[in-house]
Design a protein around this motif. Structure first.
Motif, PDB file in Angstrom:
ATOM      1  N   GLU A 119      41.963  72.024  28.158  1.00  0.00           N
ATOM      2  CA  GLU A 119      40.553  72.132  28.518  1.00  0.00           C
ATOM      3  C   GLU A 119      39.779  72.496  27.263  1.00  0.00           C
ATOM      4  O   GLU A 119      40.210  73.341  26.488  1.00  0.00           O
ATOM      5  CB  GLU A 119      40.351  73.190  29.602  1.00  0.00           C
ATOM      6  N   GLU A 120      38.622  71.845  27.076  1.00  0.00           N
ATOM      7  CA  GLU A 120      37.802  72.093  25.887  1.00  0.00           C
ATOM      8  C   GLU A 120      36.368  72.367  26.277  1.00  0.00           C
ATOM      9  O   GLU A 120      35.987  72.215  27.425  1.00  0.00           O
ATOM     10  CB  GLU A 120      37.850  70.882  24.951  1.00  0.00           C
ATOM     11  N   GLY A 121      35.575  72.719  25.291  1.00  0.00           N
ATOM     12  CA  GLY A 121      34.158  73.008  25.513  1.00  0.00           C
ATOM     13  C   GLY A 121      33.976  74.473  25.848  1.00  0.00           C
ATOM     14  O   GLY A 121      34.916  75.157  26.224  1.00  0.00           O
ATOM     15  N   GLU A 122      32.745  74.950  25.735  1.00  0.00           N
ATOM     16  CA  GLU A 122      32.516  76.373  25.957  1.00  0.00           C
ATOM     17  C   GLU A 122      32.754  76.782  27.400  1.00  0.00           C
ATOM     18  O   GLU A 122      33.093  77.913  27.675  1.00  0.00           O
ATOM     19  CB  GLU A 122      31.137  76.792  25.471  1.00  0.00           C
ATOM     20  N   LEU A 123      32.599  75.871  28.340  1.00  0.00           N
ATOM     21  CA  LEU A 123      32.870  76.194  29.740  1.00  0.00           C
ATOM     22  C   LEU A 123      34.207  75.631  30.214  1.00  0.00           C
ATOM     23  O   LEU A 123      34.554  75.762  31.380  1.00  0.00           O
ATOM     24  CB  LEU A 123      31.743  75.648  30.639  1.00  0.00           C
ATOM     25  N   GLY A 124      34.941  74.974  29.319  1.00  0.00           N
ATOM     26  CA  GLY A 124      36.221  74.386  29.698  1.00  0.00           C
ATOM     27  C   GLY A 124      36.057  73.222  30.657  1.00  0.00           C
ATOM     28  O   GLY A 124      36.948  72.926  31.441  1.00  0.00           O
ATOM     29  N   ARG A 125      34.927  72.527  30.586  1.00  0.00           N
ATOM     30  CA  ARG A 125      34.659  71.439  31.526  1.00  0.00           C
ATOM     31  C   ARG A 125      35.256  70.118  31.071  1.00  0.00           C
ATOM     32  O   ARG A 125      35.436  69.213  31.875  1.00  0.00           O
ATOM     33  CB  ARG A 125      33.149  71.275  31.715  1.00  0.00           C
ATOM     34  N   THR A 126      35.544  69.969  29.786  1.00  0.00           N
ATOM     35  CA  THR A 126      36.072  68.720  29.259  1.00  0.00           C
ATOM     36  C   THR A 126      37.592  68.798  29.163  1.00  0.00           C
ATOM     37  O   THR A 126      38.130  69.759  28.636  1.00  0.00           O
ATOM     38  CB  THR A 126      35.479  68.429  27.863  1.00  0.00           C
ATOM     39  N   LEU A 127      38.250  67.769  29.691  1.00  0.00           N
ATOM     40  CA  LEU A 127      39.708  67.676  29.563  1.00  0.00           C
ATOM     41  C   LEU A 127      40.007  66.864  28.314  1.00  0.00           C
ATOM     42  O   LEU A 127      39.333  65.875  28.026  1.00  0.00           O
ATOM     43  CB  LEU A 127      40.317  67.005  30.792  1.00  0.00           C
ATOM     44  N   CYS A 128      41.035  67.271  27.569  1.00  0.00           N
ATOM     45  CA  CYS A 128      41.422  66.578  26.347  1.00  0.00           C
ATOM     46  C   CYS A 128      42.881  66.160  26.453  1.00  0.00           C
ATOM     47  O   CYS A 128      43.754  66.982  26.712  1.00  0.00           O
ATOM     48  CB  CYS A 128      41.204  67.482  25.140  1.00  0.00           C
ATOM     49  N   VAL A 129      43.138  64.867  26.283  1.00  0.00           N
ATOM     50  CA  VAL A 129      44.493  64.324  26.371  1.00  0.00           C
ATOM     51  C   VAL A 129      45.035  64.127  24.965  1.00  0.00           C
ATOM     52  O   VAL A 129      44.499  63.325  24.196  1.00  0.00           O
ATOM     53  CB  VAL A 129      44.513  62.983  27.145  1.00  0.00           C
ATOM     54  N   ALA A 130      46.087  64.877  24.631  1.00  0.00           N
ATOM     55  CA  ALA A 130      46.814  64.751  23.366  1.00  0.00           C
ATOM     56  C   ALA A 130      45.895  64.818  22.136  1.00  0.00           C
ATOM     57  O   ALA A 130      46.233  64.282  21.089  1.00  0.00           O
ATOM     58  CB  ALA A 130      47.622  63.448  23.352  1.00  0.00           C
ATOM     59  N   GLY A 131      44.734  65.439  22.277  1.00  0.00           N
ATOM     60  CA  GLY A 131      43.822  65.583  21.155  1.00  0.00           C
ATOM     61  C   GLY A 131      43.119  64.304  20.732  1.00  0.00           C
ATOM     62  O   GLY A 131      42.415  64.294  19.732  1.00  0.00           O
ATOM     63  N   VAL A 132      43.288  63.198  21.482  1.00  0.00           N
ATOM     64  CA  VAL A 132      42.688  61.929  21.074  1.00  0.00           C
ATOM     65  C   VAL A 132      41.795  61.292  22.132  1.00  0.00           C
ATOM     66  O   VAL A 132      41.173  60.268  21.884  1.00  0.00           O
ATOM     67  CB  VAL A 132      43.765  60.894  20.659  1.00  0.00           C
ATOM     68  N   LEU A 133      41.720  61.901  23.306  1.00  0.00           N
ATOM     69  CA  LEU A 133      40.905  61.349  24.379  1.00  0.00           C
ATOM     70  C   LEU A 133      40.283  62.490  25.163  1.00  0.00           C
ATOM     71  O   LEU A 133      40.947  63.493  25.410  1.00  0.00           O
ATOM     72  CB  LEU A 133      41.765  60.480  25.310  1.00  0.00           C
ATOM     73  N   THR A 134      39.009  62.348  25.533  1.00  0.00           N
ATOM     74  CA  THR A 134      38.359  63.365  26.352  1.00  0.00           C
ATOM     75  C   THR A 134      37.916  62.762  27.677  1.00  0.00           C
ATOM     76  O   THR A 134      37.620  61.566  27.758  1.00  0.00           O
ATOM     77  CB  THR A 134      37.133  63.973  25.640  1.00  0.00           C
ATOM     78  N   ILE A 135      37.892  63.617  28.701  1.00  0.00           N
ATOM     79  CA  ILE A 135      37.428  63.221  30.026  1.00  0.00           C
ATOM     80  C   ILE A 135      36.397  64.256  30.454  1.00  0.00           C
ATOM     81  O   ILE A 135      36.709  65.432  30.589  1.00  0.00           O
ATOM     82  CB  ILE A 135      38.579  63.183  31.056  1.00  0.00           C
ATOM     83  N   ASP A 136      35.167  63.787  30.651  1.00  0.00           N
ATOM     84  CA  ASP A 136      34.067  64.658  31.053  1.00  0.00           C
ATOM     85  C   ASP A 136      33.863  64.580  32.563  1.00  0.00           C
ATOM     86  O   ASP A 136      34.335  63.654  33.219  1.00  0.00           O
ATOM     87  CB  ASP A 136      32.782  64.251  30.332  1.00  0.00           C
ATOM     88  N   PRO A 137      33.127  65.549  33.130  1.00  0.00           N
ATOM     89  CA  PRO A 137      32.820  65.490  34.560  1.00  0.00           C
ATOM     90  C   PRO A 137      32.067  64.199  34.886  1.00  0.00           C
ATOM     91  O   PRO A 137      31.285  63.754  34.052  1.00  0.00           O
ATOM     92  CB  PRO A 137      31.926  66.708  34.789  1.00  0.00           C
ATOM     93  N   PRO A 138      32.295  63.597  36.020  1.00  0.00           N
ATOM     94  CA  PRO A 138      33.099  64.003  37.169  1.00  0.00           C
ATOM     95  C   PRO A 138      34.550  63.514  37.130  1.00  0.00           C
ATOM     96  O   PRO A 138      35.174  63.337  38.161  1.00  0.00           O
ATOM     97  CB  PRO A 138      32.335  63.422  38.356  1.00  0.00           C
ATOM     98  N   TYR A 139      35.081  63.301  35.927  1.00  0.00           N
ATOM     99  CA  TYR A 139      36.513  63.064  35.714  1.00  0.00           C
ATOM    100  C   TYR A 139      37.006  61.739  36.293  1.00  0.00           C
ATOM    101  O   TYR A 139      38.050  61.680  36.921  1.00  0.00           O
ATOM    102  CB  TYR A 139      37.343  64.247  36.235  1.00  0.00           C
ATOM    103  N   GLY A 140      36.265  60.683  36.058  1.00  0.00           N
ATOM    104  CA  GLY A 140      36.688  59.342  36.452  1.00  0.00           C
ATOM    105  C   GLY A 140      36.998  58.521  35.214  1.00  0.00           C
ATOM    106  O   GLY A 140      36.812  58.982  34.080  1.00  0.00           O
ATOM    107  N   PRO A 141      37.460  57.286  35.389  1.00  0.00           N
ATOM    108  CA  PRO A 141      37.796  56.439  34.243  1.00  0.00           C
ATOM    109  C   PRO A 141      36.588  56.158  33.341  1.00  0.00           C
ATOM    110  O   PRO A 141      36.744  55.998  32.132  1.00  0.00           O
ATOM    111  CB  PRO A 141      38.321  55.150  34.864  1.00  0.00           C
ATOM    112  N   GLU A 142      35.385  56.117  33.916  1.00  0.00           N
ATOM    113  CA  GLU A 142      34.184  55.843  33.124  1.00  0.00           C
ATOM    114  C   GLU A 142      33.839  56.991  32.188  1.00  0.00           C
ATOM    115  O   GLU A 142      33.088  56.810  31.230  1.00  0.00           O
ATOM    116  CB  GLU A 142      32.973  55.587  34.036  1.00  0.00           C
ATOM    117  N   GLN A 143      34.349  58.185  32.470  1.00  0.00           N
ATOM    118  CA  GLN A 143      34.028  59.349  31.644  1.00  0.00           C
ATOM    119  C   GLN A 143      35.047  59.580  30.531  1.00  0.00           C
ATOM    120  O   GLN A 143      34.982  60.580  29.836  1.00  0.00           O
ATOM    121  CB  GLN A 143      33.918  60.609  32.512  1.00  0.00           C
ATOM    122  N   CYS A 144      35.995  58.676  30.363  1.00  0.00           N
ATOM    123  CA  CYS A 144      36.993  58.790  29.294  1.00  0.00           C
ATOM    124  C   CYS A 144      36.394  58.298  27.985  1.00  0.00           C
ATOM    125  O   CYS A 144      35.734  57.262  27.950  1.00  0.00           O
ATOM    126  CB  CYS A 144      38.230  57.955  29.620  1.00  0.00           C
TER     127      CYS A 144
END
Length: 167
Positions: A119-144
């Motif tokens: 989890e990244e960001g000041e609120l931990g809202r962004t997911l980070c995959v292997a340090g090379v991809l981020t997923i923002d809310p609402p956590y769908g494929p379009e937010q990658c």
């Protein structure tokens, strides 16, 4: 470099959501509502509404801009209309609890499939995959987001499969 290109982004920001008349090189004139101005090229993105529901987008390249004159400011209704031009048609609204649940469910599912996730960001809202991809809310494929197209495509495919399975 012309006077328009020498302006700062703060100067350009005053033009956003305004009806403007743009005088360009070769005596070209453009009129429309300013959606945005590119801070690198100083290009102006204009929206016009030729029909009742349709919208027309045009771009005046920054190097061609001679003068920009503000004709009128947008009212609240026009600001709303302009803000929705590039918004997805069916965007669901999620509350904070639902977003937290979606994030935790996706994170758990990715970890179960041995995909390194943090989890990244000041609120931990962004997911980070292997340090090379981020997923923002609402956590769908379009937010990658990733600069690696192969990883981006594969993770988007995994998330699509996960979401289909959940429904």
């Amino acid at each position: 470099m012309n006077d328009w290109q020498k302006k700062s982004p703060l100067d350009w920001e005053a033009h956003v959501n305004s009806m403007v008349k743009v005088a360009a090189i070769e005596k070209q004139e453009y009129e429309g509502w300013v959606l945005t101005i590119d801070p690198v090229s100083a290009s102006i993105v204009l929206a016009t509404f030729p029909g009742n529901e349709e919208v027309s987008i045009s771009v005046v390249l920054g190097h061609a801009v001679q003068e920009v004159k503000i004709l009128k400011e947008a009212d609240d209704e026009m600001k709303q209309r302009l803000s929705c031009i590039f918004a997805p048609e069916e965007s669901e609204v999620y509350g904070p609890e639902e977003l937290e649940k979606r994030k935790n469910d996706l994170k758990t599912w990715l970890e179960t499939n041995h995909i390194p996730i943090t989890e990244e960001g000041e609120l931990g809202r962004t997911l980070c995959v292997a340090g090379v991809l981020t997923i923002d809310p609402p956590y769908g494929p379009e937010q990658c987001r990733s600069s690696n197209e192969i990883i981006l495509s594969r993770v988007q495919g995994l998330i699509e499969g996960y979401l289909e399975k959940e429904q």
